[in-house]
Each structure stands twice: as C-alpha cells, then as structure tokens.
Design a protein around this motif. Sequence first.
Motif, PDB file in Angstrom:
ATOM      1  N   VAL A 115      39.119  19.940  29.061  1.00 21.34           N
ATOM      2  CA  VAL A 115      39.668  21.102  29.763  1.00 21.34           C
ATOM      3  C   VAL A 115      41.154  21.229  29.491  1.00 21.34           C
ATOM      4  O   VAL A 115      41.908  20.279  29.639  1.00 21.34           O
ATOM      5  CB  VAL A 115      39.427  20.969  31.283  1.00 21.34           C
ATOM      6  CG1 VAL A 115      40.322  21.926  32.039  1.00 21.34           C
ATOM      7  CG2 VAL A 115      37.975  21.239  31.615  1.00 21.34           C
ATOM      8  N   THR A 116      41.566  22.430  29.049  1.00 18.16           N
ATOM      9  CA  THR A 116      42.998  22.722  29.003  1.00 18.16           C
ATOM     10  C   THR A 116      43.249  24.032  29.722  1.00 18.16           C
ATOM     11  O   THR A 116      42.347  24.873  29.831  1.00 18.16           O
ATOM     12  CB  THR A 116      43.540  22.880  27.559  1.00 18.16           C
ATOM     13  OG1 THR A 116      42.857  23.975  26.944  1.00 18.16           O
ATOM     14  CG2 THR A 116      43.341  21.632  26.741  1.00 18.16           C
ATOM     15  N   LYS A 117      44.442  24.165  30.239  1.00 24.38           N
ATOM     16  CA  LYS A 117      44.852  25.425  30.861  1.00 24.38           C
ATOM     17  C   LYS A 117      46.234  25.764  30.330  1.00 24.38           C
ATOM     18  O   LYS A 117      47.184  25.008  30.529  1.00 24.38           O
ATOM     19  CB  LYS A 117      44.878  25.267  32.382  1.00 24.38           C
ATOM     20  CG  LYS A 117      45.337  26.512  33.107  1.00 24.38           C
ATOM     21  CD  LYS A 117      44.320  27.613  32.983  1.00 24.38           C
ATOM     22  CE  LYS A 117      44.808  28.904  33.622  1.00 24.38           C
ATOM     23  NZ  LYS A 117      43.910  30.016  33.319  1.00 24.38           N
ATOM     24  N   LYS A 118      46.318  26.879  29.630  1.00 25.51           N
ATOM     25  CA  LYS A 118      47.609  27.279  29.070  1.00 25.51           C
ATOM     26  C   LYS A 118      48.024  28.606  29.663  1.00 25.51           C
ATOM     27  O   LYS A 118      47.211  29.510  29.832  1.00 25.51           O
ATOM     28  CB  LYS A 118      47.502  27.440  27.546  1.00 25.51           C
ATOM     29  CG  LYS A 118      47.254  26.146  26.799  1.00 25.51           C
ATOM     30  CD  LYS A 118      47.453  26.364  25.299  1.00 25.51           C
ATOM     31  CE  LYS A 118      47.282  25.071  24.515  1.00 25.51           C
ATOM     32  NZ  LYS A 118      45.909  24.822  24.057  1.00 25.51           N
ATOM     33  N   TYR A 119      49.291  28.716  30.007  1.00 31.49           N
ATOM     34  CA  TYR A 119      49.864  30.024  30.278  1.00 31.49           C
ATOM     35  C   TYR A 119      50.709  30.378  29.075  1.00 31.49           C
ATOM     36  O   TYR A 119      50.836  29.572  28.144  1.00 31.49           O
ATOM     37  CB  TYR A 119      50.678  30.009  31.577  1.00 31.49           C
ATOM     38  CG  TYR A 119      49.786  29.907  32.781  1.00 31.49           C
ATOM     39  CD1 TYR A 119      49.016  30.985  33.183  1.00 31.49           C
ATOM     40  CD2 TYR A 119      49.672  28.725  33.494  1.00 31.49           C
ATOM     41  CE1 TYR A 119      48.175  30.900  34.265  1.00 31.49           C
ATOM     42  CE2 TYR A 119      48.826  28.622  34.584  1.00 31.49           C
ATOM     43  CZ  TYR A 119      48.080  29.714  34.966  1.00 31.49           C
ATOM     44  OH  TYR A 119      47.246  29.644  36.036  1.00 31.49           O
ATOM     45  N   THR A 178      51.558  24.538  28.599  1.00 28.46           N
ATOM     46  CA  THR A 178      50.259  23.970  28.914  1.00 28.46           C
ATOM     47  C   THR A 178      50.392  23.255  30.248  1.00 28.46           C
ATOM     48  O   THR A 178      51.204  22.347  30.380  1.00 28.46           O
ATOM     49  CB  THR A 178      49.837  22.964  27.834  1.00 28.46           C
ATOM     50  OG1 THR A 178      49.845  23.636  26.587  1.00 28.46           O
ATOM     51  CG2 THR A 178      48.458  22.411  28.106  1.00 28.46           C
ATOM     52  N   THR A 183      45.975  23.036  40.146  1.00 25.68           N
ATOM     53  CA  THR A 183      45.337  23.736  39.030  1.00 25.68           C
ATOM     54  C   THR A 183      43.993  23.097  38.710  1.00 25.68           C
ATOM     55  O   THR A 183      42.993  23.793  38.522  1.00 25.68           O
ATOM     56  CB  THR A 183      46.249  23.682  37.792  1.00 25.68           C
ATOM     57  OG1 THR A 183      47.537  24.136  38.161  1.00 25.68           O
ATOM     58  CG2 THR A 183      45.703  24.537  36.683  1.00 25.68           C
ATOM     59  N   ILE A 211      40.323  24.826  38.984  1.00 26.44           N
ATOM     60  CA  ILE A 211      39.410  24.923  37.841  1.00 26.44           C
ATOM     61  C   ILE A 211      38.047  24.352  38.220  1.00 26.44           C
ATOM     62  O   ILE A 211      37.013  24.922  37.892  1.00 26.44           O
ATOM     63  CB  ILE A 211      40.021  24.215  36.610  1.00 26.44           C
ATOM     64  CG1 ILE A 211      41.092  25.110  36.004  1.00 26.44           C
ATOM     65  CG2 ILE A 211      38.945  23.900  35.579  1.00 26.44           C
ATOM     66  CD1 ILE A 211      41.839  24.511  34.863  1.00 26.44           C
ATOM     67  N   THR A 255      39.358  28.347  32.662  1.00 30.88           N
ATOM     68  CA  THR A 255      40.013  27.387  31.778  1.00 30.88           C
ATOM     69  C   THR A 255      40.374  28.101  30.482  1.00 30.88           C
ATOM     70  O   THR A 255      39.809  29.138  30.157  1.00 30.88           O
ATOM     71  CB  THR A 255      39.065  26.233  31.422  1.00 30.88           C
ATOM     72  OG1 THR A 255      37.913  26.796  30.792  1.00 30.88           O
ATOM     73  CG2 THR A 255      38.630  25.465  32.650  1.00 30.88           C
ATOM     74  N   THR A 256      41.338  27.514  29.759  1.00 32.97           N
ATOM     75  CA  THR A 256      41.633  28.060  28.435  1.00 32.97           C
ATOM     76  C   THR A 256      40.619  27.528  27.436  1.00 32.97           C
ATOM     77  O   THR A 256      40.064  28.274  26.631  1.00 32.97           O
ATOM     78  CB  THR A 256      43.062  27.688  28.004  1.00 32.97           C
ATOM     79  OG1 THR A 256      43.950  28.023  29.068  1.00 32.97           O
ATOM     80  CG2 THR A 256      43.466  28.452  26.760  1.00 32.97           C
ATOM     81  N   TYR A 295      39.042  36.293  38.841  1.00 27.51           N
ATOM     82  CA  TYR A 295      39.678  35.009  39.124  1.00 27.51           C
ATOM     83  C   TYR A 295      40.956  35.239  39.897  1.00 27.51           C
ATOM     84  O   TYR A 295      41.606  36.255  39.705  1.00 27.51           O
ATOM     85  CB  TYR A 295      39.968  34.265  37.821  1.00 27.51           C
ATOM     86  CG  TYR A 295      38.730  33.682  37.207  1.00 27.51           C
ATOM     87  CD1 TYR A 295      38.216  32.487  37.682  1.00 27.51           C
ATOM     88  CD2 TYR A 295      38.061  34.331  36.186  1.00 27.51           C
ATOM     89  CE1 TYR A 295      37.079  31.941  37.142  1.00 27.51           C
ATOM     90  CE2 TYR A 295      36.921  33.793  35.634  1.00 27.51           C
ATOM     91  CZ  TYR A 295      36.424  32.594  36.116  1.00 27.51           C
ATOM     92  OH  TYR A 295      35.295  32.056  35.590  1.00 27.51           O
TER      93      TYR A 295
END
Lengths: 233, 508
Positions: free
Chosen positions: A7-11, A15, A42, A46, A53-54, B248
């Motif tokens: 799992v990654t989350k990027k704005y 990251t 975060t 998720i 998620t990204t 979301y």
Amino acid sequence: MIEIISVTKKYVDSTVLDIPKLEIPRNQCFGLVGNNGAGKTTLFRIILDLIPTTTGHVRNEGHIVSKTEEWKEFTGAYLDEHMLLSYLTPDEYFETLAKIYNLSAEDVEVRLEPFKELFNGEIRGTKKYIRDLSKGNVKKVGIAAAFLGNPSVILLDEPFENLDPSSQIKLKKLIEQAKVDQSCTFLISSHDLDHVTEISDRIVLLEKGKVIKDMKGSSEMMEQELKKYFGAE
Amino acid sequence: MGFIFGSINSSTSKFQGMNRLLFTLWWKKSIRSVAFSRSLIWSVVVAFFILYIFANLLLIAFGLPFILEENVKSGTPISFLNSKLIYFFLIEFIYRFFIQRMPILEMEHYLHLPIRRSQLINYLLIRSFISPLSLIVLILFLPFSIITIGGWAGVIWLMTIFTMSMVLHAMMLWFKQKFGDAVVGIFGIALLSFASFGAAYYGYYEIGILVAPFFEYATQSFIPALVSLIALAAFYYNALTYYKKNSYIESLSSGRKFQFRNNSLGILSRFGLAGEMANAEWKLIMRHKKSRNYFFISLLFLLYGIMFYDDPAINRGGPVNGFRVFAGIFLTGSFLIQYGQLFLSWNSSFFDFYMNRKYGVKALLEGKFILLSFISFVILLLTVPYIYYGWEILLINIVCLIFNLGITIHIFIYFTLWKPKPMDLTKGALFNYEGVGLAQFLLIIPLMIVPLIVYLPFSILMNAYAGLGALALVGVTGLIFRDTLLNISVNKIQKNKYDIASSFRQEL
C-alpha cells in the motif's frame, strides 16, 4: 486477519504512506505509534476505505476493502467526530446504530452494559445532543459505538486523548476484556506510550509513512525501546 | 422505539427499512439544526421570508394567464410563453447554482457503517429532489396549464416543464459538485447569462425562438415529456457515477481544490501590526469558500451600475442627483456592504487569538479598516468605465468612497458589534444564514438614510454640487477623526469581550 499489501498513498508532491507488507493476525492487539504526520490516521482511513490508496490494497478477513463492503459488518471504528451524527442524543445514536446493525433493544443494553462505568452516568439518558457534549464524552460515545455492532475488528484512533485518567484506565480494562471474551482484533494508535504498550501484544512504529520498527514482547521492553526512539531517555 | 427495533428479515424490507431510517435521521437533523434551535425569533423571520416568497410566486402564477392574455398582441399567449421559457430555465439554473444544497457531505457520517455505498448515494441523491426549489415550477405554471392550455394538453405540458426542472436539478448535482468551488463556476454562469440575455435584448438572435417548438410540441404530444424523462435519467445516472467515483472523504471535503499560492498583498505590510492583520484578513477571505464567494459576488454587484445609470427616469434629475449618489454609495461600498455586514463573525473561530495579543483587537479593527479601504479603492477604479454615462459619475463615486470610508464603515462596525454570531467559514456562501442576525437586516437603514440626510438638504436648498461638497466634507472629517471613531468600536468590544468570545466559542 488484516493484510496490508504494497500500500502506498501519494499526494501531489509527497508520499505519506508506503507499506510493502503488514499482517495483523486475529485476536492481536496492535498498537500504532509515531510522531505527528507519520501516517497513522492515513493508514486507519485506508483500512476503513475512507480514502483510496494510490497503489496496493488492504484485505480484511480476505475481503478487499475497496471492492466489497461485507467487512463493515464485523468492523467497528472510531477515528473522529465525523463518524457520529452530532445532532442526535447518545441514546438516539445507539438506537440508530442498532437499526443499522440489526440489533434488538436488549442487545444494545447488553452491549453497552460494560460501558456503564466509563460513561459515568453522563451519557445514557441525557437529553443533550452529541454536539453539545464535552470532548471527552463525545469520545466515549464514539468508542462505545465502535464496540456496539459486535465486531471482531476494532480500530481506535487516539482513544486515550481527551479522557480523564480514571476513564483511561477503565477504557484499558474494556479493551482487555473484549480481547478475551470476544477474541477481538484491536488496532489502536496512540501517543500515550504507557497505555499503548501496556495493552498491545505488538507495536509498530511509523516514521514518514514507513514501518521502521515492528516489536513484539513484554510491555516493559517495548516501552523502553520506544522511549529511546522518542528521545525520552 | 417500536419501529426502530422491529425485526427485519428479508433483504428488501431491510433495504426499505434503511431508507426509512435515513429519512427519519434527515428529518431530525433538519429540525435540530443549530440555526433553528439557537434563536426562535430568527427562525420566525426566515419562515416569514419564505412564506413571503411563496405568496409572491402564487400571485405571479395566478396572474400569469391574465397578464399574457391582455398583453400578447402577436400570436397566442401559449406560443409567447413557450418562446420565453428557456430564459426561465436559465434563471433557474443560476439560482439553483447558488441555492441548491449538495447532499453528499452527509456521507462521511455513514461510510464506516455497514450500509451499502451505492444505496447511500442513491438515497442522498433522490432525497435531494425533495426541496422547495422543486415546487417553484409547479406553482408558477400550474394555473397557466389549467386556465390557458387546459385539458390533457395542459397536464402533459406541465409535466414536461416540471421534468425539465428536475433535469436541471440532476445536472446541478453534478455541476456544482465539480465546479462549485471554482471561480470558473460562478463566472461561467455569469457569462452565460449575460451572453444570452444580452443577445436577446439587442436582438442578435433569440435562443427562445429556437427551443420554442419543443415546448410547443409538448401541448400536442407526450414525446417531449418522454424526451425530458430520458434526459432526467441520463443526468441522474451521470451524477450517480460521478458521486460513486468521488465518494471518498478526501474528495468530499470542500475548498481543497482552490488555492492561491503567493497571495500576500505586499503593500499592506507597510502599515505595521494593523497591516499584518489586514494581510492575514486578505488570506482569510481568499482561503475560505464563504468569504471568497462574498468577494466575487460583490464584484458582480458592480454590474448593478448599468441598471442605475441606464434608466432615463433616474437621470431626469440632472447629471448629479440623489439616485446617482445612492448608486455611488452602493457601488463603491459593494464589498464593504457584503463583507462588513458580518464584520467580526468572519474571525469567530480565531477570536481568542486576537484576545491573546497585546492591542490585538484594536489591530484587528484597524487591519480590517485598511483592507476594506484598499479593496474599496480598487472597486472605485473598476467603476471608472461608467463615465460613459457622464464624467460626473466618477466625481460622485469618489465623494461616495470618501463618505463610505469616513462614516459608513464606522456605522457598520458599530452595528455589527451588536451580538455578533459565530459562523463556519468552510460552509457555502449564499443562503447560508450562519452569522446573520437582526443587526444585518437593520444595517441597510442607516446605510441608505445617512448619506441622504447629509446630501439632500444642501442639494435642495442650494444645488447638487453643494450636496456633494457636504458629503465630501463630512467624509473627510470622518477620515480625520478615524482613530477616535474606531476607538468607540474598540471600546465596545473590550467592554463585551467575554460575551463575544464565549458566543464565538459556541458555549451555551
């Protein structure tokens, strides 16, 4: 079991979360610690599919959380006051949840019975709307709501924050009780190292979205290691 | 209690039960809204206002068949109305853009519960159709469809019109969610309406004629009704897919898309602490949805000038007259009026911050004064093109600006300090009455009367320019004694600071 798989989350420019693999087996009390901005909330969001998620995905008892919704039946959570309906009284809110979870009035009473001490006579039967309660009492309503649907997984974000010391101790007892009686899995984030090490079987330390420590063992040992990291010793 | 805990077995009845539960919750939320419960007088005023609007609607609705009967010379009233209907829908589109509420924010309270997402979205979207806005078309054209058209033709015609209004609703569900935060939305709509109304006014082309056959056909056949129903289904489906994709919480939170990067007004920093406050206030305006919309709306207000200056009846009094003075006060004060009416409420969430600073409250007021002067001056520059209607207009507007900054602003500050109310800046702009109280209604009286009290005696006894001179003189006096006048308000805040701060903290 909760599985977090690449799992990654990027704005746009950063990251905020990057977890290649993390598994939380059933009946574990999983503590999540880390400084502000480490990605604790975060990660919880998720897991609850509140944000996408990204890359990667999360499985809750085999269900991919962004694809199905069955897991919501056995997952209770309280992250913040947006999860409440602030224009209801606590009792009305519990009734509403009972309807959603298909519980009878008796079920609700049974489920809330252990909370009697924590509520301290200020929650049930009050005519105040949730929006007019003190921060601590709002938190108590939210936590009780997370327990209400007879869940096997419970996520709590900073559950000890805003509670008075005796409420904190009562809450710890409730969590330990639920772990034994209903074999609940708990995911708890906290800044309170004492409390979180005391109730957790395992502690994961996040830094800038990455897991940098994954500890199991006695609470004294974990606490010492954490205090070293946070610079208290 | 009974129905809440009733045993529910089959999945269909659970589905319906959930919808009923959500509906009950919505009802409770509406009757328990903060605005309602805080002040009885206020809800009576609002209810009265709504009743008044509906009474007007009824009056127009029942008058319409007879007015058209008497005044339409070429063609039938039906074909005349049909050729103008598109303008009605344009206006409807505009007011829907401002008034229609987006149902979707409520989702965040339910997302973690075992309610199916698609059911939740469907429920919220369908419920949003239940709104007074949906009644407007029905009320407005029901008498016409019965009296003038009559019979089944009237029923089908009305059905078509009503469905078109619902199409707009469904369209707006998507449009506002997507563009509502962007300036593009407001300006796009303004442009669209000016283009179409302007074109019709000057006779370049009449879009009304183009679409009239559609409505005409609706009196003969059910096909147009069917077409609009299909359009309704299409737009509803479009909104549904859009919401499903964006359900979301990070896409629900508003105001995120719109950000100014480097938006300090450097010039303000020259004024010391108060200048810093003015700078912070400017950022406050630009970074919150509600204040931003107030700002852009006050710019749109400038177009009122066309109405004022273009009217020959108003200009009969000569190049300088009372109406033009009023227009000057109104135009140069457009931002002052919009923003100033909620003077302290803008800062309600941060009031403790100012309380905590040495001379913080005084600096806050001075800062607001500087910023309001600055913006008012820019607005004065924007009104310069109106010299097309005579150079005197610039003179009047300069005098009015001086008067606004010398006197009006202090009246505004003083009156708004009477029980200021807290408000949430992140919520929408128009028809969000948070922060508005009786004081905001009464404000309009001194705003209109005071300048005329100064102007009229001199203009009647001597001449119009003497009236202007008097306005300028009083205004300049106000500017000279600015600190003294400002201190009156500062002292008033100091005296009531505990009450104000506690009401801002929403302590009951």
